[in-house]
Motif scaffolding. Structure first.
Motif, PDB file in Angstrom:
ATOM      1  N   PHE B 405     -10.690  28.220  37.571  1.00 49.34           N
ATOM      2  CA  PHE B 405     -10.723  28.254  36.312  1.00 49.34           C
ATOM      3  C   PHE B 405     -10.555  26.559  35.530  1.00 49.34           C
ATOM      4  O   PHE B 405     -11.386  26.467  34.455  1.00 49.34           O
ATOM      5  CB  PHE B 405      -8.719  27.750  35.859  1.00 49.34           C
ATOM      6  CG  PHE B 405      -8.048  29.796  35.872  1.00 49.34           C
ATOM      7  CD1 PHE B 405      -7.496  30.353  36.730  1.00 49.34           C
ATOM      8  CD2 PHE B 405      -8.467  30.158  34.837  1.00 49.34           C
ATOM      9  CE1 PHE B 405      -7.388  31.686  36.487  1.00 49.34           C
ATOM     10  CE2 PHE B 405      -8.155  31.774  34.346  1.00 49.34           C
ATOM     11  CZ  PHE B 405      -7.336  32.438  35.025  1.00 49.34           C
ATOM     12  N   GLN B 406     -10.468  25.932  36.471  1.00 50.02           N
ATOM     13  CA  GLN B 406     -10.879  24.564  35.735  1.00 50.02           C
ATOM     14  C   GLN B 406     -12.289  24.598  35.462  1.00 50.02           C
ATOM     15  O   GLN B 406     -12.752  23.571  34.609  1.00 50.02           O
ATOM     16  CB  GLN B 406     -10.308  23.399  36.815  1.00 50.02           C
ATOM     17  CG  GLN B 406      -8.988  22.473  36.279  1.00 50.02           C
ATOM     18  CD  GLN B 406      -9.177  21.807  37.607  1.00 50.02           C
ATOM     19  OE1 GLN B 406      -9.224  21.743  38.919  1.00 50.02           O
ATOM     20  NE2 GLN B 406      -7.592  21.505  37.535  1.00 50.02           N
ATOM     21  N   LEU B 409     -13.616  26.530  32.388  1.00 48.55           N
ATOM     22  CA  LEU B 409     -13.229  26.190  31.277  1.00 48.55           C
ATOM     23  C   LEU B 409     -14.405  24.860  31.129  1.00 48.55           C
ATOM     24  O   LEU B 409     -15.091  24.818  30.171  1.00 48.55           O
ATOM     25  CB  LEU B 409     -12.151  25.491  31.177  1.00 48.55           C
ATOM     26  CG  LEU B 409     -10.680  26.678  31.222  1.00 48.55           C
ATOM     27  CD1 LEU B 409      -9.767  26.225  31.246  1.00 48.55           C
ATOM     28  CD2 LEU B 409     -11.535  26.903  30.212  1.00 48.55           C
ATOM     29  N   GLY B 412     -17.712  25.459  30.022  1.00 50.51           N
ATOM     30  CA  GLY B 412     -18.139  26.094  29.293  1.00 50.51           C
ATOM     31  C   GLY B 412     -18.120  24.470  27.971  1.00 50.51           C
ATOM     32  O   GLY B 412     -18.607  24.834  27.129  1.00 50.51           O
ATOM     33  N   ASN B 413     -16.868  23.877  28.169  1.00 48.38           N
ATOM     34  CA  ASN B 413     -17.008  22.640  27.333  1.00 48.38           C
ATOM     35  C   ASN B 413     -18.848  21.836  27.445  1.00 48.38           C
ATOM     36  O   ASN B 413     -18.965  21.220  26.527  1.00 48.38           O
ATOM     37  CB  ASN B 413     -16.135  21.675  28.094  1.00 48.38           C
ATOM     38  CG  ASN B 413     -14.973  22.298  27.105  1.00 48.38           C
ATOM     39  OD1 ASN B 413     -14.657  22.739  26.686  1.00 48.38           O
ATOM     40  ND2 ASN B 413     -13.901  21.429  28.090  1.00 48.38           N
ATOM     41  N   GLU B 414     -19.062  21.734  28.778  1.00 51.45           N
ATOM     42  CA  GLU B 414     -20.557  21.424  28.990  1.00 51.45           C
ATOM     43  C   GLU B 414     -21.313  21.843  27.983  1.00 51.45           C
ATOM     44  O   GLU B 414     -21.981  21.368  27.500  1.00 51.45           O
ATOM     45  CB  GLU B 414     -20.544  21.134  29.546  1.00 51.45           C
ATOM     46  CG  GLU B 414     -19.626  20.046  30.592  1.00 51.45           C
ATOM     47  CD  GLU B 414     -20.402  19.613  32.488  1.00 51.45           C
ATOM     48  OE1 GLU B 414     -21.070  20.581  32.871  1.00 51.45           O
ATOM     49  OE2 GLU B 414     -19.549  19.216  32.939  1.00 51.45           O
ATOM     50  N   PHE B 415     -21.110  23.178  28.179  1.00 55.70           N
ATOM     51  CA  PHE B 415     -22.094  23.995  27.885  1.00 55.70           C
ATOM     52  C   PHE B 415     -22.335  23.778  26.225  1.00 55.70           C
ATOM     53  O   PHE B 415     -23.278  23.506  25.456  1.00 55.70           O
ATOM     54  CB  PHE B 415     -22.092  25.367  28.119  1.00 55.70           C
ATOM     55  CG  PHE B 415     -22.713  26.017  27.265  1.00 55.70           C
ATOM     56  CD1 PHE B 415     -22.379  27.361  26.338  1.00 55.70           C
ATOM     57  CD2 PHE B 415     -24.092  26.887  27.867  1.00 55.70           C
ATOM     58  CE1 PHE B 415     -23.296  28.477  25.247  1.00 55.70           C
ATOM     59  CE2 PHE B 415     -25.203  27.637  26.884  1.00 55.70           C
ATOM     60  CZ  PHE B 415     -24.317  28.545  25.946  1.00 55.70           C
ATOM     61  N   GLU B 416     -21.189  23.660  25.353  1.00 53.20           N
ATOM     62  CA  GLU B 416     -21.025  23.965  23.677  1.00 53.20           C
ATOM     63  C   GLU B 416     -21.114  22.614  23.586  1.00 53.20           C
ATOM     64  O   GLU B 416     -22.488  22.698  22.706  1.00 53.20           O
ATOM     65  CB  GLU B 416     -19.200  23.739  23.554  1.00 53.20           C
ATOM     66  CG  GLU B 416     -19.031  24.200  22.508  1.00 53.20           C
ATOM     67  CD  GLU B 416     -17.323  24.001  22.234  1.00 53.20           C
ATOM     68  OE1 GLU B 416     -16.855  24.334  23.752  1.00 53.20           O
ATOM     69  OE2 GLU B 416     -17.583  24.099  20.873  1.00 53.20           O
ATOM     70  N   ARG B 417     -21.118  21.204  24.292  1.00 52.62           N
ATOM     71  CA  ARG B 417     -21.332  20.329  23.925  1.00 52.62           C
ATOM     72  C   ARG B 417     -23.274  20.022  23.992  1.00 52.62           C
ATOM     73  O   ARG B 417     -23.778  19.446  22.859  1.00 52.62           O
ATOM     74  CB  ARG B 417     -21.396  19.042  25.302  1.00 52.62           C
ATOM     75  CG  ARG B 417     -20.870  17.778  24.442  1.00 52.62           C
ATOM     76  CD  ARG B 417     -20.249  16.289  25.017  1.00 52.62           C
ATOM     77  NE  ARG B 417     -20.849  17.391  26.179  1.00 52.62           N
ATOM     78  CZ  ARG B 417     -20.456  16.202  27.285  1.00 52.62           C
ATOM     79  NH1 ARG B 417     -18.997  16.343  27.970  1.00 52.62           N
ATOM     80  NH2 ARG B 417     -21.115  16.724  28.931  1.00 52.62           N
ATOM     81  N   ASP B 418     -23.505  20.415  24.994  1.00 48.53           N
ATOM     82  CA  ASP B 418     -25.216  20.559  25.313  1.00 48.53           C
ATOM     83  C   ASP B 418     -25.418  21.013  24.879  1.00 48.53           C
ATOM     84  O   ASP B 418     -26.948  20.685  23.763  1.00 48.53           O
ATOM     85  CB  ASP B 418     -25.118  20.648  26.627  1.00 48.53           C
ATOM     86  CG  ASP B 418     -25.122  20.009  28.228  1.00 48.53           C
ATOM     87  OD1 ASP B 418     -25.076  19.919  28.722  1.00 48.53           O
ATOM     88  OD2 ASP B 418     -24.446  19.151  27.294  1.00 48.53           O
ATOM     89  N   VAL B 419     -25.488  22.293  23.957  1.00 49.56           N
ATOM     90  CA  VAL B 419     -26.591  23.653  23.093  1.00 49.56           C
ATOM     91  C   VAL B 419     -26.237  22.566  21.927  1.00 49.56           C
ATOM     92  O   VAL B 419     -27.048  22.868  20.711  1.00 49.56           O
ATOM     93  CB  VAL B 419     -25.615  24.800  23.292  1.00 49.56           C
ATOM     94  CG1 VAL B 419     -26.315  25.261  22.251  1.00 49.56           C
ATOM     95  CG2 VAL B 419     -26.113  25.635  24.350  1.00 49.56           C
ATOM     96  N   LYS B 420     -24.947  22.666  20.997  1.00 52.21           N
ATOM     97  CA  LYS B 420     -24.153  21.537  19.941  1.00 52.21           C
ATOM     98  C   LYS B 420     -25.594  19.954  19.635  1.00 52.21           C
ATOM     99  O   LYS B 420     -26.333  20.188  18.888  1.00 52.21           O
ATOM    100  CB  LYS B 420     -23.158  21.266  19.790  1.00 52.21           C
ATOM    101  CG  LYS B 420     -22.327  21.916  19.026  1.00 52.21           C
ATOM    102  CD  LYS B 420     -20.955  21.770  18.880  1.00 52.21           C
ATOM    103  CE  LYS B 420     -20.406  22.980  18.767  1.00 52.21           C
ATOM    104  NZ  LYS B 420     -18.548  22.260  18.378  1.00 52.21           N
ATOM    105  N   SER B 421     -25.863  19.833  20.987  1.00 50.68           N
ATOM    106  CA  SER B 421     -26.688  18.590  20.478  1.00 50.68           C
ATOM    107  C   SER B 421     -28.210  19.115  20.923  1.00 50.68           C
ATOM    108  O   SER B 421     -28.561  18.063  19.714  1.00 50.68           O
ATOM    109  CB  SER B 421     -26.359  16.888  21.222  1.00 50.68           C
ATOM    110  OG  SER B 421     -25.873  17.776  22.831  1.00 50.68           O
TER     111      SER B 421
END
Lengths: 426, 442
Positions: B405-406, B409, B412-421
């Motif tokens: 689980f850890q 999550l 997911g966070n890293e993906f979000e961050r990387d894709v946004k930047s």
């Protein structure tokens, strides 16, 4: 060149429907220029005749002429000019001002300068916040007003006010300087709120943005980036591949003592770090980073204690004090207590025996909140993926792109071309 | 040294068992007792004997032993032709052994003169052969020059000459001979990359090789890997060395050395199954191990989890191992690795271990042991946690579900961050962003 009265009459008359406004716009453009500014002083009473909400476009033109006329604004209208401008920003109509965006930006800029001059940044916050929303073409667009707004929030120490603007993700940028300022100020606001993870994101964007030549904002952002990395992660990551070559080559040279600080931190000895900081305190202070540096220092204890939780089930307070290089077991107890309260470690202190027992993270990932959290994350990420896919598709259909790759590969297409998702996430 | 009487007897018996003949019965130097310099050096010949004697003299710290080593070195050098070494040894002796062991200038001059003459002769001959373009003679000429340089201690010149013969080698026997020469010089020069290269070159010759040569090559390869700190590969090479090696490679290495090096590297780097199959059950290597019974005991103890006695044996051997030219710089690392392996192996089968019993088993104090364990846990070699209050080590198995689980999550966070930047950067590039160099200070 019409007289002022005639102009005002036009404004009042032609602000009804979009076609009229287009006509008005044409007239205003004709009337615009230095001649209008020359009459700046005379404009003020006319402004009173116009309503900012209904006649936004005309009001804007006149207002802009006043503010850029170079006359001392505090003389206007007996010092209440600021109020007039603030009023306008709050009540103007979005469609009308979008017809003359650069004038609008000028007005905002002047407001900010004025407010800073008067040393009352807090007065500018509310109007600028509204202005940000009005000028944005979409919530994902960055405007120069963003940077100004964040600056005022920082100066007024109203960090929470800045949050509302920072929460939107930015995807469209027109002016690079705006981006740097936005990321830098935004990072500082998050640091003020102690949300180091988000600060790190913004500062990371500032450091890795494409740049062909170094700028001072990026250097300052890099210095803070190092410090926040140390606090959050205990180490400074190396530059990712997509950092511009200029940044990779030059940033470290300009932030030399920070790089040394990070190596000193990596050695793990508190006293060394402390002496290093003291000897360089002056330079940290001149960069206004001394407070952050002190936080780095205290984070070292935290990191060492956290490492202990990985190795021990129970540990005496003297042993903790010894391995983390604190002076007395009392200090160790205080540190551990604070960390337990902040939720950074899970432990219980047994004062009778002088022992600390470390526990596992009690999170079982079975609660309703956790399921909600995971669910919302999944939805957010799916939306993001779709967006990414659509952008990729658009780019793949772009004729310039096809021309370039077609030329390189001689028109053949491999299997790779049909694969869209980033491989890293498989 | 009164133990001299005992050691040769047992070792002689061992040698008779394992080797069955060959050269003189050489006592095992790697025993717990103090190193017998004479016995030690009698295992070797040629330049390595001199090198080892000098090394022992430098490192041993016991005056008597030092003088003994230097005396033997002096005598051997006098039999050879290396002038520089003679000077060095004379300097080291410094008159302590009496007038007979000083710098003999007359001998030096005589030898140098002879050397000059011989060198001229060889070079003339070589030039002659070169003009005649007879491959075989040229090759022999270069070989002779190489040998000449080697005898005089000019190792890099010898190396170059041997390399030159390569172009004139016609049969695989020549190639092998060249490789062996080069290997010999490289080992002494310490250039172990060359050793590895030439070993593989020699092994690739199309004709099948004499088993003695094969064994020599394996031993040389093992030595090279040891020097390059590749302990696992070195161990493998050493245990594969055929027993035919015997005393045939005494100009480089003795069979006892093969046993010791191989055993130590294997203990430090092999896992349990490899240790059993390649070392303990290996009949070939067992012959080597018979030559050094202490090391054989050591390996068996380790495998049988008698860590206390194993570590005890290691400690006793340490002093002598530090006097070995190839092993001395690796002793600390190997010992540390073996100790760590022992500790890890000890804790593996248990859910909880009492640190007191463990400390007595490893002959150390509880606090030292706790520190060692903490270090191993931090390096993630042991999955356990220490209960410092009760002094117990508890095995800990990570909860797979929670960690999954850890990780989810976090990904997911890293993906979000990387894709946004990434989208942001793509946008910046799209606007063909050219940044003006702004003013220096904001």
């Amino acid at each position: 060149m019409e007289s002022l009265e005639a102009l005002v009459a036009h404004i009042q008359g032609l602000s009804g429907s979009p076609e009229e406004r287009a006509h008005l716009h044409g007239l205003l453009k004709q009337a615009d220029g230095d001649s209008l500014r020359a009459h700046a002083a005379a404009l003020v009473p006319f402004l009173a005749q116009l309503s900012p909400a209904a006649h936004s476009l005309g009001y804007l033109y006149l207002l802009e002429a006043c503010v850029t006329s170079g006359a001392n604004l505090s003389e206007f209208g007996g010092g209440d000019f600021l109020v007039t401008v603030a009023d306008f920003l709050t009540s103007c109509s979005t469609d009308q001002i979008r017809l003359a965006p650069d004038k609008f930006l000028n007005v905002c800029r002047v407001l900010k300068d004025q407010v800073m001059q008067l040393n009352t940044p807090i007065r500018g916050i509310a109007p600028l916040r509204v202005a940000v929303r009005k000028i944005q073409a979409s919530p994902e667009q960055l405007t120069p007003v963003h940077a100004d707004y964040l600056l005022l929030c920082l100066l007024a120490k109203q960090y929470k006010a800045g949050l509302s603007v920072l929460e939107d993700d930015i995807f469209e940028v027109d002016q690079p300087k705006d981006l740097f300022l936005y990321c830098y100020y935004g990072g500082m606001i998050y640091i003020g709120l102690k949300k180091f993870a988000k600060a790190l994101e913004l500062l990371h964007n500032a450091v890795t943005a494409p740049m062909s030549s170094l700028n001072a904002i990026a250097v300052e952002a890099y210095k803070k980036y190092i410090l926040v990395s140390l606090i959050q992660n205990g180490q400074v990551p190396s530059f990712p591949k997509y950092t511009s070559a200029t940044a990779q080559r030059n940033l470290k040279n300009h932030a030399q003592i920070y790089v040394e600080l990070s190596t000193c931190y990596g050695n793990g000895r508190y006293t060394e770090l402390e002496t290093f900081i003291e000897s360089n305190a002056a330079s940290f202070q001149s960069d206004n980073n001394l407070g952050l540096v002190k936080q780095v220092l205290s984070s070292m204890y935290k990191r060492n204690i956290q490492r202990l939780t990985q190795t021990y089930l129970t540990l005496s307070l003297e042993d903790i004090a010894r391995s983390v290089q604190l002076d007395t077991p009392r200090d160790a107890e205080m540190h551990v207590l604070r960390m337990i309260e902040d939720g950074e470690i899970h432990a219980t202190i047994n004062q009778k025996d002088g022992m600390v027992s470390f526990h596992e993270d009690p999170e079982q990932y079975k609660s309703v909140e956790m399921v909600d959290h995971i669910d919302s994350s999944i939805q957010r990420l799916t939306a993001l993926s779709k967006k990414l896919a659509s952008i990729d598709e658009n780019m793949a259909c772009d004729p310039a792109y096809l021309l370039k790759t077609g030329r390189d590969r001689g028109g053949r297409f491999d299997y790779d071309d049909f694969d869209n998702a980033p491989h890293k996430y498989f | 040294m009164d133990v001299e009487g005992e050691v040769p007897a047992s070792a002689a018996a061992a040698v008779a068992n394992g080797l069955g003949g060959g050269s003189e019965a050489s006592p095992a130097p790697f025993s717990a007792e103090q190193l017998d310099v004479e016995a030690y050096s009698s295992q070797y010949s040629g330049r390595t004997r001199l090198a080892r004697l000098l090394f022992v003299a430098d490192r041993c710290g016991i005056e008597a032993m030092q003088l003994e080593a230097l005396r033997m070195a002096y005598d051997d050098i006098k039999k050879g032709e290396d002038v520089q070494l003679h000077r060095d040894v004379a300097l080291k002796i410094n008159g302590r052994l009496g007038p007979r062991y000083g710098l003999d200038q007359a001998w030096v001059d005589a030898v140098s003169r002879r050397a000059e003459q011989r060198k001229e002769k060889l070079e003339n001959e070589l030039n002659g052969y070169r003009t005649n373009l007879i491959k075989e003679s040229i090759r022999m000429g270069y070989n002779d020059i190489g040998d000449f340089f080697y005898a005089h201690g000019q190792l890099s010149d010898a190396f170059k000459s041997y390399i030159r013969t390569r172009d004139y080698c016609t049969t695989s026997k020549h190639i092998v001979q060249m490789c062996m020469n080069v290997i010999l010089v490289s080992i002494e020069l310490g250039q172990f990359t060359h050793v590895t290269n030439y070993v593989s070159k020699a092994e690739q010759t199309p004709d099948s090789l004499d088993p003695i040569i094969v064994a020599k090559l394996r031993a040389a390869a093992g030595l090279a890997n040891l020097a390059q700190k590749k302990y696992k590969v070195a161990a493998r090479k050493f245990v594969e060395t055929g027993i035919e090696l015997g005393n045939n490679y005494s100009e480089v290495i003795a069979p006892q050395d093969v046993a010791v090096y191989g055993a130590l590297c294997a203990l430090a780097s092999f896992d349990r199954s490899d240790l059993k199959s390649k070392v303990i059950d290996n009949i070939n290597f067992r012959n080597f191990l018979e030559l050094v019974p202490e090391v054989r005991e050591l390996v068996n103890d380790f495998y049988a989890s008698r860590y206390g006695s194993c570590l005890g044996h290691l400690e006793k051997l340490k002093a002598n191992l530090l006097l070995d030219i190839h092993l001395h710089e690796h002793v600390e690392t190997l010992y540390r690795d073996i100790r760590h392996k022992a500790i890890i192996q000890y804790t593996l089968p248990f859910i909880s271990v009492d640190l007191n019993t463990m400390a007595t088993a490893f002959m150390t104090s509880v606090s030292m042991l706790e520190k060692e364990l903490a270090a191993l846990i931090t390096e993630n070699k042991i999955q356990a946690r220490i209960d410092s209050h009760n002094k117990i080590l508890y095995a800990r198995h990570a909860d797979q579900r929670n960690t999954t689980f850890q990780r989810v999550l976090q990904t997911g966070n890293e993906f979000e961050r990387d894709v946004k930047s990434m989208l942001l950067r793509a946008n910046l590039l799209k606007h063909e962003y050219i940044q003006r160099t702004g003013p220096r200070k904001m």
